[in-house]
Design an enzyme around this catalytic site. Structure first.
Site, mmCIF file in Angstrom:
data_model
loop_
_atom_site.group_PDB
_atom_site.id
_atom_site.type_symbol
_atom_site.label_atom_id
_atom_site.label_comp_id
_atom_site.label_asym_id
_atom_site.label_seq_id
_atom_site.Cartn_x
_atom_site.Cartn_y
_atom_site.Cartn_z
ATOM 1 C CB CYS A 138 4.585 -4.977 -9.070
ATOM 2 S SG CYS A 138 4.121 -6.152 -10.347
ATOM 3 C CD GLU A 200 3.003 1.774 -7.728
ATOM 4 O OE1 GLU A 200 3.013 1.155 -6.647
ATOM 5 O OE2 GLU A 200 3.152 1.202 -8.837
#
Length: 283
Positions: A138, A200
């Site tokens: 990630c 995000e």
């Protein structure tokens, strides 16, 4: 006026001439939306925090370098690029809440030929969500030409290949950019502690490859491959608080909303049928 005559003018007259000349200049302006990614200006969006404070004194040296050197891509809620800022500024909750800073990210889900999913436990030196278990990798595409390419999510796929090497030692030859499938996008916000958090627009990338893994201890504390049933057991333990087990919030969102049905497509070899890059899921 000749150059020699300038030396005979009083200073106040010279200042007047300078001001008069400067007032005749006009600068062209184009909105950011009219500029192609490879010509984007190198401004940094002001986010209210330019330097670390005394509370950051104990930050790991590697993580500190990344926090200030890495430039995240700022986007709006339609995924349009609106600027860039340091990883440090993008992850401060005060900026996320007050400035609504939103940056582009990606989450890689790597399966082996047995259709087991590779998970990682984040290093204890990570600034956000240390020691939580999460999907394979990630991270963020950076504000650079190769990672700003929007066509077929190529910039994000380039970034994923880079970070798989950085975090897990997986060489580029084992994870060709063309082998990543971008299945969808989600937008989420998650505080990590009182100071740090995530906000995000996350690209969800799937890939099926047998790879050699050499974790970077600055990024990864542990790894494991899990079957579908093993992942379900892991989720149950996290929900019950057993063994201090925690899952990252973005991984849990994917597990709860998408992963199991997409796992079916992984096993059937039909990932292309699951692609939906038009929708941005707000979770």
């Amino acid at each position: 006026m000749s150059a020699s005559s300038l030396f005979n003018l009083p200073l106040i007259r010279l200042r007047s001439l300078a001001l008069s000349s400067s007032s005749s200049f006009r600068f062209a302006h184009r909105p950011l939306s009219s500029i192609s990614p490879r010509k984007l200006p190198t401004f940094r969006a002001f986010s209210g925090t330019a330097m670390t404070d005394t509370k950051d004194a104990g930050m790991d040296a590697v993580q500190r370098r990344l926090m200030f050197e890495d430039e995240c891509i700022l986007v709006d809620e339609t995924d349009r690029v609106v600027g860039h800022d340091s990883k440090y500024n993008c992850h401060l909750m005060e900026n996320i809440e007050a400035k609504n800073l939103l940056h582009r990210a990606f989450s890689v889900f790597l399966f082996n030929s047995k259709y087991e999913l590779l998970l990682q436990q984040r290093s204890n030196t990570k600034v956000t969500f240390p020691l939580v278990w999460t999907n394979t990798c990630c991270s963020h595409p950076l504000y650079r030409e190769s990672e700003l390419i929007q066509e077929n999510a190529l910039g994000v796929r380039n970034a994923a290949q880079r970070k798989l090497l950085d975090e897990l030692g997986i060489v580029a030859e084992d994870v060709p950019v063309d082998e990543f499938t971008a299945l969808g996008r989600m937008l989420y916000k998650a505080p990590s502690d009182g100071k740090w958090g995530e906000h995000e627009l996350d690209y969800l990338l799937f890939i099926v490859r047998d790879v050699k893994v050499q974790p970077n201890p600055d990024e990864v504390a542990d790894i494991k491959y899990v079957s579908r049933e093993e992942l379900k057991e892991l989720v149950k333990k996290a929900d019950a608080g057993e063994e201090g087990l925690k899952l990252s919030p973005w991984f849990r969102l994917v597990v709860d909303n998408f992963l199991m049905k997409w796992w079916d497509h992984v096993e059937k070899g039909t990932l292309g049928e699951a692609i939906d890059m038009k929708t941005i899921h707000k979770l």
